[in-house]
Design a protein around this motif. Sequence first.
Motif, mmCIF file in Angstrom:
data_model
loop_
_atom_site.group_PDB
_atom_site.id
_atom_site.type_symbol
_atom_site.label_atom_id
_atom_site.label_comp_id
_atom_site.label_asym_id
_atom_site.label_seq_id
_atom_site.Cartn_x
_atom_site.Cartn_y
_atom_site.Cartn_z
ATOM 1 N N PHE A 1 10.726 1.561 4.730
ATOM 2 C CA PHE A 1 9.967 2.121 3.566
ATOM 3 C C PHE A 1 8.628 1.914 3.600
ATOM 4 O O PHE A 1 8.952 1.789 5.164
ATOM 5 C CB PHE A 1 10.144 0.995 2.023
ATOM 6 N N ILE A 2 8.347 3.244 3.667
ATOM 7 C CA ILE A 2 6.423 3.120 3.629
ATOM 8 C C ILE A 2 5.944 2.076 3.508
ATOM 9 O O ILE A 2 4.974 1.396 3.855
ATOM 10 C CB ILE A 2 5.472 4.535 3.006
ATOM 11 N N GLY A 3 5.888 1.180 2.729
ATOM 12 C CA GLY A 3 5.675 -0.056 1.890
ATOM 13 C C GLY A 3 5.833 -1.098 3.298
ATOM 14 O O GLY A 3 4.855 -2.111 3.912
ATOM 15 N N ASN A 4 6.923 -1.304 4.272
ATOM 16 C CA ASN A 4 7.615 -1.817 4.963
ATOM 17 C C ASN A 4 6.184 -1.939 6.144
ATOM 18 O O ASN A 4 6.201 -2.603 6.829
ATOM 19 C CB ASN A 4 8.751 -1.848 5.630
ATOM 20 N N ALA A 5 6.396 -0.714 6.913
ATOM 21 C CA ALA A 5 5.152 0.104 7.441
ATOM 22 C C ALA A 5 3.858 -0.513 7.075
ATOM 23 O O ALA A 5 3.009 -0.888 8.342
ATOM 24 C CB ALA A 5 5.243 1.841 7.456
ATOM 25 N N LEU A 6 3.957 -0.529 6.053
ATOM 26 C CA LEU A 6 2.205 -1.048 5.397
ATOM 27 C C LEU A 6 1.744 -2.349 6.490
ATOM 28 O O LEU A 6 0.660 -2.409 6.861
ATOM 29 C CB LEU A 6 1.434 -0.393 4.458
ATOM 30 N N VAL A 7 2.288 -2.961 5.834
ATOM 31 C CA VAL A 7 2.766 -4.745 5.846
ATOM 32 C C VAL A 7 2.919 -4.870 7.314
ATOM 33 O O VAL A 7 1.682 -5.668 7.861
ATOM 34 C CB VAL A 7 3.722 -5.305 5.525
ATOM 35 N N ASP A 8 3.564 -3.807 8.607
ATOM 36 C CA ASP A 8 3.358 -3.426 9.273
ATOM 37 C C ASP A 8 1.930 -3.691 9.861
ATOM 38 O O ASP A 8 1.833 -4.042 11.062
ATOM 39 C CB ASP A 8 5.175 -3.429 10.171
ATOM 40 N N LEU A 9 1.551 -2.609 10.099
ATOM 41 C CA LEU A 9 0.207 -2.417 10.566
ATOM 42 C C LEU A 9 -0.390 -2.692 10.242
ATOM 43 O O LEU A 9 -1.783 -3.320 10.802
ATOM 44 C CB LEU A 9 -0.065 -0.642 9.608
ATOM 45 N N PHE A 10 -0.977 -3.169 8.837
ATOM 46 C CA PHE A 10 -1.720 -3.717 8.364
ATOM 47 C C PHE A 10 -2.132 -5.495 8.941
ATOM 48 O O PHE A 10 -2.742 -5.979 9.608
ATOM 49 C CB PHE A 10 -2.220 -3.630 6.477
ATOM 50 N N LEU A 11 -0.865 -6.512 8.299
ATOM 51 C CA LEU A 11 -0.626 -7.557 9.107
ATOM 52 C C LEU A 11 -0.048 -7.736 10.287
ATOM 53 O O LEU A 11 -0.547 -9.227 10.905
ATOM 54 C CB LEU A 11 -0.273 -8.617 7.996
ATOM 55 N N GLN A 12 0.305 -7.118 11.335
ATOM 56 C CA GLN A 12 1.133 -7.454 12.021
ATOM 57 C C GLN A 12 0.201 -7.070 13.288
ATOM 58 O O GLN A 12 -0.221 -7.431 15.024
ATOM 59 C CB GLN A 12 2.456 -7.055 12.548
ATOM 60 N N PRO B 1 -6.881 1.703 10.280
ATOM 61 C CA PRO B 1 -6.610 3.191 10.140
ATOM 62 C C PRO B 1 -5.613 3.560 9.752
ATOM 63 O O PRO B 1 -5.605 4.706 9.304
ATOM 64 C CB PRO B 1 -7.619 3.623 11.699
ATOM 65 N N PHE B 2 -5.036 3.784 11.099
ATOM 66 C CA PHE B 2 -3.221 3.952 10.872
ATOM 67 C C PHE B 2 -2.699 3.763 9.418
ATOM 68 O O PHE B 2 -1.846 4.528 8.900
ATOM 69 C CB PHE B 2 -2.066 3.901 12.200
ATOM 70 N N GLY B 3 -2.956 2.139 9.267
ATOM 71 C CA GLY B 3 -2.337 2.193 8.020
ATOM 72 C C GLY B 3 -2.128 2.285 6.799
ATOM 73 O O GLY B 3 -2.091 3.504 6.007
#
Length: 288
Positions: free
Chosen positions: A236-247, A252-254
């Motif tokens: 989901f988008i929430g999973n993508a946000l966690v990946d972009l911000f934390l991993q 900026p992309f997140g």
Amino acid sequence: MMISTDNRRRMVTAMLLGPAAAWLVVFLVLPFIAIIVFSFGERAPEGGYQPAFTLAQFANLGARAAAFANTLTLAPIGALACLLVAYPVAYYLAVKADPRHRMLLVSLVVVPFWTSMLVRTYAWMYLLGGRGIPHLLDLVGFSDVRLLNTPGAVLLGIVYGYLPLMILPIYVSLEKLDRRLLEASADLGAHPFSTFFGITVPLSLPGVMTGIALVTILLLGEYLIPQLLGGGKVFFIGNALVDLFLQSRNWPFGSAIAVTLVAVVVMVLLIAMRIAWRVAGTRQVDLM
């Protein structure tokens, strides 16, 4: 110097609203402004944010097309599935249940909220895993049944987790239903199905729209259920946000994805409000 009544009322209103307004500005408006600023920046070489002004992050949204597609597909389907399960429950509680036991039954609907969502989702991981329902199906001859880490598992978790949020608004609408309309429909010889679809359903539409909007908006930012029941295969988008911000530390992309998600949420809210206003303004009761 005497203070007029109107000025005194304004002062009292400002004193009452001031703390809540300051809280919203500090913890909601300012962080969102920061996210907007980040979305126009660039990723620093070591990760994080580097000041810039570019639309490259928004142009790159297609890189997370799978997350957007899963969210924008499974969120409405999950909300619809919640509606199909919640409406009969809410109808029974509001119309058919014994008034002496109604509050107890409504309380039972809310009881799951007293338990951590994480614990309840882990319970479904066990039930849908190899030692749960698939093992029982294997005993009766249905082998190699895979339930966990599938879109179906995510939908099941969505219905289980968000069902009370759909039941309660519909229940409130149905509880306010004027029983005299149902009696008049019966006296005029209308079939029970005609009464249900001609009176009960139209008058409960505000609650239905509230439940759909509430569940859909929360699902657009859902992270836990896809992560645990989807096993990283249903993003989901929430999973993508966690990946972009934390991993990946690509802030900026997140941020661009987060801003886009907020825009989608606002669009859903506006559509739901427009439909609700139109239904409320043109609602008619058909007794035939």
